[in-house]
Structure formats: C-alpha cells, structure tokens
Design a protein around this motif. Structure first.
Motif, mmCIF file in Angstrom:
data_model
loop_
_atom_site.group_PDB
_atom_site.id
_atom_site.type_symbol
_atom_site.label_atom_id
_atom_site.label_comp_id
_atom_site.label_asym_id
_atom_site.label_seq_id
_atom_site.Cartn_x
_atom_site.Cartn_y
_atom_site.Cartn_z
ATOM 1 N N CYS A 112 0.833 -1.049 0.368
ATOM 2 C CA CYS A 112 0.357 -0.053 0.445
ATOM 3 C C CYS A 112 1.204 1.389 0.464
ATOM 4 O O CYS A 112 0.577 1.890 -0.709
ATOM 5 C CB CYS A 112 -0.769 0.050 1.016
ATOM 6 N N ARG A 113 1.964 1.154 0.805
ATOM 7 C CA ARG A 113 2.871 2.717 0.969
ATOM 8 C C ARG A 113 3.682 2.417 -0.191
ATOM 9 O O ARG A 113 3.904 3.699 -0.581
ATOM 10 C CB ARG A 113 3.292 2.603 2.392
ATOM 11 N N ALA A 114 4.375 1.330 -1.417
ATOM 12 C CA ALA A 114 4.727 1.700 -2.227
ATOM 13 C C ALA A 114 3.561 2.048 -3.343
ATOM 14 O O ALA A 114 3.743 3.193 -4.541
ATOM 15 C CB ALA A 114 5.172 0.551 -3.118
ATOM 16 N N PHE A 115 2.533 1.936 -3.748
ATOM 17 C CA PHE A 115 1.272 2.190 -4.641
ATOM 18 C C PHE A 115 1.239 3.723 -4.412
ATOM 19 O O PHE A 115 0.369 4.043 -5.396
ATOM 20 C CB PHE A 115 0.245 0.912 -5.035
ATOM 21 N N THR A 116 0.353 3.624 -3.169
ATOM 22 C CA THR A 116 0.034 5.033 -2.633
ATOM 23 C C THR A 116 0.575 6.709 -3.314
ATOM 24 O O THR A 116 0.120 7.159 -4.068
ATOM 25 C CB THR A 116 -0.405 5.574 -1.596
ATOM 26 N N PRO A 117 2.179 6.925 -3.390
ATOM 27 C CA PRO A 117 2.441 7.752 -4.169
ATOM 28 C C PRO A 117 2.074 7.387 -5.797
ATOM 29 O O PRO A 117 2.058 8.869 -6.456
ATOM 30 C CB PRO A 117 3.837 7.654 -4.135
ATOM 31 N N GLU A 118 1.992 6.345 -6.188
ATOM 32 C CA GLU A 118 1.688 6.478 -7.518
ATOM 33 C C GLU A 118 0.386 7.535 -8.311
ATOM 34 O O GLU A 118 -0.171 8.064 -8.295
ATOM 35 C CB GLU A 118 1.571 5.060 -8.197
ATOM 36 N N LEU A 119 -0.457 6.082 -6.975
ATOM 37 C CA LEU A 119 -2.080 6.841 -7.044
ATOM 38 C C LEU A 119 -1.915 8.363 -7.387
ATOM 39 O O LEU A 119 -2.787 8.879 -7.638
ATOM 40 C CB LEU A 119 -3.194 6.279 -6.396
ATOM 41 N N CYS A 120 -1.285 8.907 -5.984
ATOM 42 C CA CYS A 120 -1.254 10.193 -5.851
ATOM 43 C C CYS A 120 -1.205 10.913 -7.168
ATOM 44 O O CYS A 120 -1.893 12.223 -7.353
ATOM 45 C CB CYS A 120 -0.296 10.446 -4.404
ATOM 46 N N LYS A 121 -0.075 10.359 -7.663
ATOM 47 C CA LYS A 121 1.072 10.744 -8.843
ATOM 48 C C LYS A 121 -1.056 11.234 -9.874
ATOM 49 O O LYS A 121 -1.017 12.144 -10.945
ATOM 50 C CB LYS A 121 1.283 10.790 -9.147
ATOM 51 N N PHE A 122 -1.194 9.981 -10.229
ATOM 52 C CA PHE A 122 -2.588 9.913 -11.005
ATOM 53 C C PHE A 122 -3.604 10.930 -10.855
ATOM 54 O O PHE A 122 -4.295 10.942 -11.779
ATOM 55 C CB PHE A 122 -2.594 8.170 -10.781
ATOM 56 N N TYR A 123 -4.142 10.655 -9.376
ATOM 57 C CA TYR A 123 -5.263 11.710 -9.541
ATOM 58 C C TYR A 123 -4.500 13.225 -9.381
ATOM 59 O O TYR A 123 -5.365 13.236 -9.834
ATOM 60 C CB TYR A 123 -4.911 11.483 -7.625
ATOM 61 N N ILE A 124 -3.419 13.240 -9.579
ATOM 62 C CA ILE A 124 -3.329 14.292 -8.892
ATOM 63 C C ILE A 124 -2.959 15.255 -11.032
ATOM 64 O O ILE A 124 -3.780 15.920 -11.560
ATOM 65 C CB ILE A 124 -1.786 15.062 -8.832
ATOM 66 N N LYS A 125 -2.907 13.875 -11.662
ATOM 67 C CA LYS A 125 -2.841 13.727 -13.308
ATOM 68 C C LYS A 125 -3.733 14.034 -13.899
ATOM 69 O O LYS A 125 -4.889 15.153 -14.773
ATOM 70 C CB LYS A 125 -2.055 12.884 -14.158
ATOM 71 N N MET A 126 -4.775 13.737 -13.078
ATOM 72 C CA MET A 126 -6.766 13.023 -13.848
ATOM 73 C C MET A 126 -7.349 14.293 -13.867
ATOM 74 O O MET A 126 -8.042 15.383 -14.182
ATOM 75 C CB MET A 126 -6.940 12.036 -12.976
ATOM 76 N N LYS A 127 -7.022 15.056 -12.209
ATOM 77 C CA LYS A 127 -7.569 16.655 -11.771
ATOM 78 C C LYS A 127 -7.228 17.736 -12.582
ATOM 79 O O LYS A 127 -7.790 18.381 -13.312
ATOM 80 C CB LYS A 127 -7.479 16.645 -9.992
ATOM 81 N N ASP A 128 -6.350 17.500 -12.807
ATOM 82 C CA ASP A 128 -5.238 18.459 -13.863
ATOM 83 C C ASP A 128 -6.057 18.591 -14.771
ATOM 84 O O ASP A 128 -5.993 19.618 -16.314
ATOM 85 C CB ASP A 128 -4.176 18.620 -13.722
#
Length: 146
Positions: free
Chosen positions: A44-60
């Motif tokens: 989870c701790r490994a995937f969360t930063p990936e998901l954060c980057k993805f989320y920000i890209k999608m929102k942007d």
C-alpha cells in the motif's frame, strides 16, 4: 440520493476533518474510486505515491474523478498519519461497520485495492484500478472499462 450516497452515506471527510457531501462528486460523467489501503501495508505504501501522482494528473486534465480512502488501519493515529499523504477524501475512520460492509460488497480480499465506480449508477467500472494505474500511469485509457 445517488447510488454512491447509498454506498458511502451522505458525507465523507477531507484533509481538515470537515464533512464533504458525497453528492458534490457524483452524477453523470463522474468516476469514483474506492481505495482500500492501510499505512502498515508495505504494498500500500508503495502504491499510494503512484496513485497520488495519477490522481493529480487526472484532476489537472479536468476529469470528473474523486477517490475515497477506506482505511484498514489498526488505529486512528495510523489512519490520520497515512491520510495526510493523500490528496483525496476518506470515509470517517470510525465507520467500522460501513468499511467492513464495503469490503464484503466489493469482495476485497487484499490491500491495496482500488475499485472504480460509475459516479451516477454506482456500477463497477473495474475492480483492478491498481493495475490500470500501474500499466497506464498517464491515464490514456482511464477509467479502464472492463
């Protein structure tokens, strides 16, 4: 009441601990991600930063997309510390029965698990959002309809 409100209730929490109406991020053309995770879980701790980057890209990119963190943390302090690293919303930590019900309903057998739902109907778009984020980090095929 929307289908997502039927699943999550009428409000979830933001980073400041304030209630956010579920109706504010649901409806036609929206995608809602349910992120089952915990701070004590190394994958989870490994995937969360990936998901954060993805989320920000999608929102942007202007996508109508929101994520709700559903914690499997063992204590509220762990939940709070982990949630602070996330740019999205969360189910209240004290919602133990609801978290359990959602895990059963979506057949979550391990974490991290990232499930995408149609924000209007509540229907499952994909149960493998984690695989989608990992294989398509730019979101070219988002939301990876099954």
């Amino acid at each position: 009441m929307s289908a997502i409100e039927g699943l999550l209730g009428s409000t979830v929490k933001n980073q400041q601990g304030e209630d956010v109406p579920v109706s504010s991020f649901t409806g036609a053309g929206t995608v809602v991600g349910l992120y089952f995770s915990a701070h004590w879980c190394p994958p989870c701790r490994a995937f969360t930063p990936e998901l954060c980057k993805f989320y920000i890209k999608m929102k942007d990119a202007g996508k109508e997309f929101e994520i709700v963190f559903i914690s499997s943390d063992r204590d509220e302090a762990g939940f709070k510390g982990y949630f602070e690293t996330m740019p999205w919303l969360a189910l209240d930590y004290s919602s133990v029965d609801l978290k359990s019900k959602l895990g059963e309903q979506f057949e979550v057998s391990g974490i991290p698990s990232f499930i995408l739902l149609d924000g209007e109907s509540g229907e499952i778009i994909t149960k493998d959002g984690r695989g989608g984020v990992s294989s398509d980090p730019e979101g070219g095929n988002f939301p990876w309809n099954q």
